[in-house]
Scaffold this active site. Sequence first.
Site, PDB file in Angstrom:
ATOM      1  N   HIS A 122       0.866  -1.187   0.000  1.00 21.81           N
ATOM      2  CA  HIS A 122       0.000   0.000   0.000  1.00 21.81           C
ATOM      3  C   HIS A 122       0.903   1.238   0.000  1.00 21.81           C
ATOM      4  O   HIS A 122       2.016   1.193   0.519  1.00 21.81           O
ATOM      5  CB  HIS A 122      -0.844  -0.058   1.284  1.00 21.81           C
ATOM      6  CG  HIS A 122      -1.886   1.000   1.420  1.00 21.81           C
ATOM      7  ND1 HIS A 122      -1.600   2.298   1.788  1.00 21.81           N
ATOM      8  CD2 HIS A 122      -3.237   0.945   1.272  1.00 21.81           C
ATOM      9  CE1 HIS A 122      -2.731   2.991   1.862  1.00 21.81           C
ATOM     10  NE2 HIS A 122      -3.737   2.202   1.544  1.00 21.81           N
ATOM     11  N   ASP A 199       3.411  -4.535   7.702  1.00 19.43           N
ATOM     12  CA  ASP A 199       2.180  -3.760   7.616  1.00 19.43           C
ATOM     13  C   ASP A 199       1.028  -4.734   7.878  1.00 19.43           C
ATOM     14  O   ASP A 199       0.688  -5.552   7.022  1.00 19.43           O
ATOM     15  CB  ASP A 199       2.071  -3.124   6.226  1.00 19.43           C
ATOM     16  CG  ASP A 199       0.760  -2.363   6.033  1.00 19.43           C
ATOM     17  OD1 ASP A 199      -0.133  -2.488   6.890  1.00 19.43           O
ATOM     18  OD2 ASP A 199       0.641  -1.663   5.012  1.00 19.43           O
ATOM     19  N   GLN A 202      -4.277  -5.030   7.108  1.00 19.55           N
ATOM     20  CA  GLN A 202      -5.324  -5.944   6.651  1.00 19.55           C
ATOM     21  C   GLN A 202      -5.280  -7.242   7.452  1.00 19.55           C
ATOM     22  O   GLN A 202      -6.311  -7.731   7.913  1.00 19.55           O
ATOM     23  CB  GLN A 202      -5.167  -6.244   5.157  1.00 19.55           C
ATOM     24  CG  GLN A 202      -5.317  -5.042   4.238  1.00 19.55           C
ATOM     25  CD  GLN A 202      -6.747  -4.513   4.152  1.00 19.55           C
ATOM     26  OE1 GLN A 202      -7.715  -5.216   4.462  1.00 19.55           O
ATOM     27  NE2 GLN A 202      -6.888  -3.265   3.737  1.00 19.55           N
ATOM     28  N   LYS A 225     -10.087  -0.167  10.522  1.00 14.62           N
ATOM     29  CA  LYS A 225     -10.360  -1.428   9.819  1.00 14.62           C
ATOM     30  C   LYS A 225     -10.676  -2.541  10.815  1.00 14.62           C
ATOM     31  O   LYS A 225     -11.248  -3.564  10.458  1.00 14.62           O
ATOM     32  CB  LYS A 225      -9.161  -1.829   8.968  1.00 14.62           C
ATOM     33  CG  LYS A 225      -8.866  -0.850   7.822  1.00 14.62           C
ATOM     34  CD  LYS A 225      -7.762  -1.380   6.952  1.00 14.62           C
ATOM     35  CE  LYS A 225      -6.985  -0.304   6.231  1.00 14.62           C
ATOM     36  NZ  LYS A 225      -7.686   0.356   5.152  1.00 14.62           N
ATOM     37  N   CYS A 364      -4.703   2.606  -3.633  1.00 18.14           N
ATOM     38  CA  CYS A 364      -3.435   3.055  -3.014  1.00 18.14           C
ATOM     39  C   CYS A 364      -2.339   2.025  -3.235  1.00 18.14           C
ATOM     40  O   CYS A 364      -1.543   1.742  -2.328  1.00 18.14           O
ATOM     41  CB  CYS A 364      -3.597   3.337  -1.520  1.00 18.14           C
ATOM     42  SG  CYS A 364      -4.694   4.685  -1.150  1.00 18.14           S
TER      43      CYS A 364
HETATM   44  N1  PLP Z   1      -1.625  -0.617   4.550  1.00 18.83           N
HETATM   45  C1  PLP Z   1      -2.606  -1.343   4.025  1.00 18.83           C
HETATM   46  C2  PLP Z   1      -2.315  -2.739   3.546  1.00 18.83           C
HETATM   47  C3  PLP Z   1      -3.890  -0.801   3.935  1.00 18.83           C
HETATM   48  O1  PLP Z   1      -4.867  -1.529   3.396  1.00 18.83           O
HETATM   49  C4  PLP Z   1      -4.117   0.514   4.406  1.00 18.83           C
HETATM   50  C5  PLP Z   1      -5.460   1.134   4.282  1.00 18.83           C
HETATM   51  O2  PLP Z   1      -6.139   0.971   3.299  1.00 18.83           O
HETATM   52  C6  PLP Z   1      -3.056   1.226   4.959  1.00 18.83           C
HETATM   53  C7  PLP Z   1      -1.822   0.629   5.005  1.00 18.83           C
HETATM   54  C8  PLP Z   1      -3.226   2.618   5.469  1.00 18.83           C
HETATM   55  O3  PLP Z   1      -4.029   2.643   6.585  1.00 18.83           O
HETATM   56  P1  PLP Z   1      -4.547   4.035   7.173  1.00 18.83           P
HETATM   57  O4  PLP Z   1      -5.016   4.848   5.990  1.00 18.83           O
HETATM   58  O5  PLP Z   1      -5.626   3.655   8.084  1.00 18.83           O
HETATM   59  O6  PLP Z   1      -3.416   4.676   7.859  1.00 18.83           O
END
Ligand code: PLP
Length: 406
Positions: A122, A199, A202, A225, A364
């Site tokens: 992401h 990360d 998910q 999430k 993203c």
């Molecule tokens: N990493 C992953 C795999 C994600 O799916 C997301 C959110 O869609 C993020 C990072 C970023 O999370 P946040 O926007 O809540 O900081």
Amino acid sequence: MYDVRKIRADFPILSRQVNGKPLVYLDNGASAQKPQVVIDAVTQAYSHEYANVHRGLHYLSNLATEKYESTRGKLARFLNAASEHEIVFTTGTTEAINLVSYAWAAPRLQAGDEIILSVMEHHANIVPWHFLRERQGVVLKWVEVDAKGDLDPQAVLDAITPRTRLIAVTQMSNVLGSVVDVAAICKGAAEKGVPVLVDGSQAAVHMPVDVQAIGCDFYAVTGHKLYGPSGSGGIYVRADRQAEMRPFLGGGDMIREVTRDTVTWNDPPMKFEAGTPGIVQQIGLGVALDYLTALGMENVAAHERMLRDYARDRLAGLNWLNVQGQSATKGAIFSFTMQGAAHAHDISTVLDKRGIAVRAGTHCAMPLMQHFGITASCRASFGLYNTVEEVDALISALDLCHELFA
Ligand code: PLP
């Protein structure tokens, strides 16, 4: 016994209609809906228990501090951290990874040092490292996923060179649902002295997580999430890595003493948490974690595996649909494009008219889109309250799209 009907009744929004149809919420990868207990906790905190934390000696401040801090312990237990001191609160994963980039990586990495990323990260796990590339000459090394969307841990380990300073990798792709064997990566990386940031945005929503068993140095999660409020979340930072980190933002709470000429830092994790935090958000996250713990993450994972298998079979019957990523062990996240002219946005608009919420765009994850040679896709991402009937609703709406656009 996992009673999805009963669980759905905990989420008030799921009983509403959208465009005259019952809401079918399949955009959990972007953000999850909130159970009534979380909504109540937020209302209760603002209505009866609100004050700033860590500062006052009065009753309400102590109460708010106690509730806010209890989430640190809950998140530590949820991730099986060795200590709650290893949990740093952030507004979510984006802030968490920026924290590591700024406070741990930036002071240590030199021009020519390398960070290994997978192509399915992401942007939150890409752009903070691009900062280091732009500002300090750090080299980003990309590891591809295979045709099924799996990331081979050995390919990640093979990319390690004497200049590798960090591996930053997702445990579950937000686009493909592919699950990465991060424990294997951490084990091999540790043998070569390379830290690993995972990360978990998910993965932590869909499966039990044990950061000690994984053996990672950093593990980031995002509260919205996890069925908690937006603006909540945190990162597990193993104690030895905390000791290597400079402060992040400067301000109240993160200091021990400030004079005109000097400043000393509070102990971790406070050292990394400046200013008034998301008090009520984190209190709400604590209640969301209680909710998930009561359901049991193993049970959530089993329910979602059933949904994944059912959705995979039904989507496979639509031979005009291209599903990106076919990993056998993936989570219940499906990204797809339709053969012919229909753009992902058009498909999503048609689905929306049927009350079905999916995401359309690049998710993203532009490097992954480039890897698949597409500019956008639709994504249906399932959560703990989704049902097979909702998969059926998705399939019949996609059939309609095919009729309209083929
Ligand atoms: N990493 C992953 C795999 C994600 O799916 C997301 C959110 O869609 C993020 C990072 C970023 O999370 P946040 O926007 O809540 O900081």
